[in-house]
Design an enzyme around this catalytic site. Structure first.
Site, short mmCIF file in Angstrom:
data_model
loop_
_atom_site.label_atom_id
_atom_site.label_comp_id
_atom_site.label_asym_id
_atom_site.label_seq_id
_atom_site.Cartn_x
_atom_site.Cartn_y
_atom_site.Cartn_z
N CYS A 29 -4.63 -45.35 5.44
CA CYS A 29 -4.13 -45.97 6.66
C CYS A 29 -3.00 -45.12 7.20
O CYS A 29 -2.40 -44.33 6.48
CB CYS A 29 -3.61 -47.38 6.40
SG CYS A 29 -4.90 -48.56 5.93
N GLY A 56 -7.44 -43.59 9.49
CA GLY A 56 -8.15 -44.86 9.53
C GLY A 56 -8.76 -45.08 10.90
O GLY A 56 -8.06 -44.92 11.91
N ASN A 130 0.54 -48.85 4.33
CA ASN A 130 -0.40 -47.84 3.84
C ASN A 130 -0.33 -47.89 2.32
O ASN A 130 0.73 -47.70 1.74
CB ASN A 130 -0.01 -46.45 4.36
CG ASN A 130 -0.85 -45.33 3.79
OD1 ASN A 130 -0.40 -44.20 3.67
ND2 ASN A 130 -2.09 -45.62 3.43
N GLY A 131 -1.48 -48.15 1.69
CA GLY A 131 -1.51 -48.24 0.24
C GLY A 131 -2.28 -49.45 -0.22
O GLY A 131 -3.01 -50.07 0.56
N TYR A 275 -6.91 -33.29 1.03
CA TYR A 275 -7.88 -33.73 2.03
C TYR A 275 -7.33 -34.67 3.09
O TYR A 275 -7.55 -34.47 4.28
CB TYR A 275 -9.06 -34.40 1.32
CG TYR A 275 -10.02 -35.13 2.22
CD1 TYR A 275 -10.77 -34.44 3.17
CD2 TYR A 275 -10.20 -36.50 2.12
CE1 TYR A 275 -11.66 -35.10 4.01
CE2 TYR A 275 -11.09 -37.18 2.96
CZ TYR A 275 -11.81 -36.48 3.90
OH TYR A 275 -12.68 -37.12 4.73
#
Length: 494
Positions: A29, A56, A130-131, A275
């Site tokens: 995210c 995202g 985020n996570g 990535y």
């Protein structure tokens, strides 16, 4: 649905098409926050999210604070689909909190889009996360026991309510938030907006990234973003990272820092570097493009191949392919052209198109490939489905040998910290040896970068990274119930 956004996205249906999912780790995210009185914070937040779109693509949302008033707009779709000038004009304020989502905890539905907004005795909070927490079951039970009515299935809403609980019990914004963070286990980089300021926080391991930027001068304004590319797009200057176990509290008096965890231990997700993050984003004082090129050079040392040309799978494999070419002397070429406008289509292709597979997004250059021994470099293989189609497409285009090199080790374990790498039985490297994978993909040879090479090329302390998806060594303990949901084979290769 806002009449300005006529596109309807059937994401739940899309998830059924396993074969069409990218053969990559998915589901990160992007978060963004800004405190900038006198500026158009909604528009700045929009562009910040636009730069973080790669993190995202399922939903997007922005909440702004104008004093005690909160203005919120969120919906399914890409940032450019969810927002337009008309929508942004209805989001006034001095504080902005934004989120672009790829679901990790909670399904892909509008109700689960973020920011999560909840009421407290001091006003509303808007939280972007985020996570992924690993103690969601326990935290949910605690909140429900206290008669909190959760309306979504996300762990992010639980964090917001945990903060609200402490504030409603008498704490101020900062103390209430810190008390709530101590109840959270797992990965969380957060941006939390309040009527008086905005917070940026990272978990004690700093598994997911979060950076601080400055915007303008006299006075200086502050920006929070998952990556530095979210700062660059609005002309903000990178200041520093939020540290593991730190909360920064940005108000009219400026930026204050508090280390809420007494035992921080750096464990940045190494897949962010390989990535996820954009190649132009800064980590450890250099762009990730530079790190990914070094991975390619290391691959050339570890796995030399006699070939005519080398190229990368666009876009993530390209820096490593350039590095490989530089170190090996094998000519770099473009063997594949990416259709950059495909995006995430929700119109199903015909059966014949599905069988041709790769060509919708990647098209081989026949005159480059015909009669050539080729090396193709990618950053990872997860399920192997796309890789096999890609190899077939290269052979059909005339390549006489296809050698595949991967600029990371074999992915053998699922992630529990905010990335969807499937259950372990779906990870091809957890079920097969390298030679068996090569046979499955029908390549002439297959080689992965070593675990040591991946970490050494960071040029940082190799203990400062989470590489659990390659080793099974999870830095935050995973409860057994959660573990059993994904971890089926327990194969450790390093």
């Amino acid at each position: 649905m806002n009449p300005d956004h006529p596109v309807t996205l059937d994401l739940d249906n899309q998830s059924n098409h396993q074969e069409e999912r990218p053969d990559k780790p998915e589901e990160a995210c992007g978060v963004f926050g800004i405190y900038a009185p006198g500026e158009d914070v909604a528009k700045l937040t929009y562009f910040g999210l636009y730069a973080l779109q790669h993190r995202g693509q399922e939903s997007a949302g922005i909440a702004t604070f104008a004093g005690d008033e909160v203005h919120l707009h969120k919906d399914m779709g890409l940032v450019s689909q969810v927002f337009n000038e008309s929508v942004l004009s209805q989001l006034p304020g001095t504080i902005g909190v934004g989120h672009t989502r790829y679901s990790t905890t909670g399904s892909s539905r509008k109700v689960n889009a973020q920011p999560a907004v909840v009421n407290t005795r001091l006003g509303k909070i808007a939280l972007a996360h985020n996570g992924n927490l690993v103690n969601t079951v326990q935290l949910r039970e605690e909140l429900v026991k206290d008669s909190i009515n959760l309306v979504t299935t996300t762990d992010s809403e639980m964090i917001a309510y945990a903060i609200a609980q402490q504030v409603n019990a008498g704490s101020d914004w900062l103390d209430g938030a810190i008390q709530a963070f101590h109840r959270c286990q797992g990965a969380f980089s957060l941006v939390v907006g309040t009527p008086v300021g905005v917070m940026g926080v990272r978990d004690p391991n700093g598994i997911r990234p979060l950076v601080i930027g400055t915007y303008g001068e006299n006075p200086v304004r502050y920006v929070l973003a998952s990556e530095t590319c979210g700062l660059d797009i609005i002309g903000a200057d990178y200041l520093r990272d939020v540290e593991p176990g730190e909360v920064v509290w940005i108000t009219e008096t400026g930026l204050a820092s508090y280390h809420w965890s007494q035992q921080p231990e750096k464990k940045l997700c190494v897949f962010e570097m390989i990535y996820f993050a954009r190649p132009d984003s800064l980590m450890h004082n250099e762009t990730l493009y530079s790190y990914r090129m070094r991975l390619g050079r290391r691959l050339a040392q570890e796995s030399p191949v006699d070939a005519d040309i080398v190229f990368g799978v666009p876009d993530s494999g390209i820096p490593a392919a350039i590095g490989y070419s530089q170190a090996s002397g094998v000519t770099y070429a473009e063997g594949l052209i990416k259709n950059r406008y495909v995006g995430r289509t929700f119109i199903q292709p015909t059966q014949a198109m599905r069988e041709s597979g790769i060509k919708m997004k990647l098209n081989p250059l026949k005159d480059v490939l015909t009669g050539k021994r080729v090396i193709i470099i990618d950053d990872s293989i997860v399920r192997g489905t796309t890789s096999r189609k890609l190899v077939k497409a290269l052979r059909d285009a005339g390549a006489v040998e296809v050698h595949m090199l991967i600029s990371s080790p074999p992915v053998t374990h699922p992630c529990f910290y905010g990335i969807d790498t499937d259950t372990q039985d779906q990870l091809i490297a957890a079920r097969m040896s390298v030679q068996e994978i090569a046979n499955q993909l029908e390549v002439d040879s297959l080689a992965y970068l070593s675990w040591e090479g991946m970490l050494e090329e960071t040029r940082e302390n190799t203990n400062d990274f989470c590489s659990a998806c390659f080793t099974g060594n999870y830095p935050v303990a995973i409860p057994e119930l959660v573990k059993r949901s994904k971890l089926m084979l327990e194969k450790v290769t390093v």
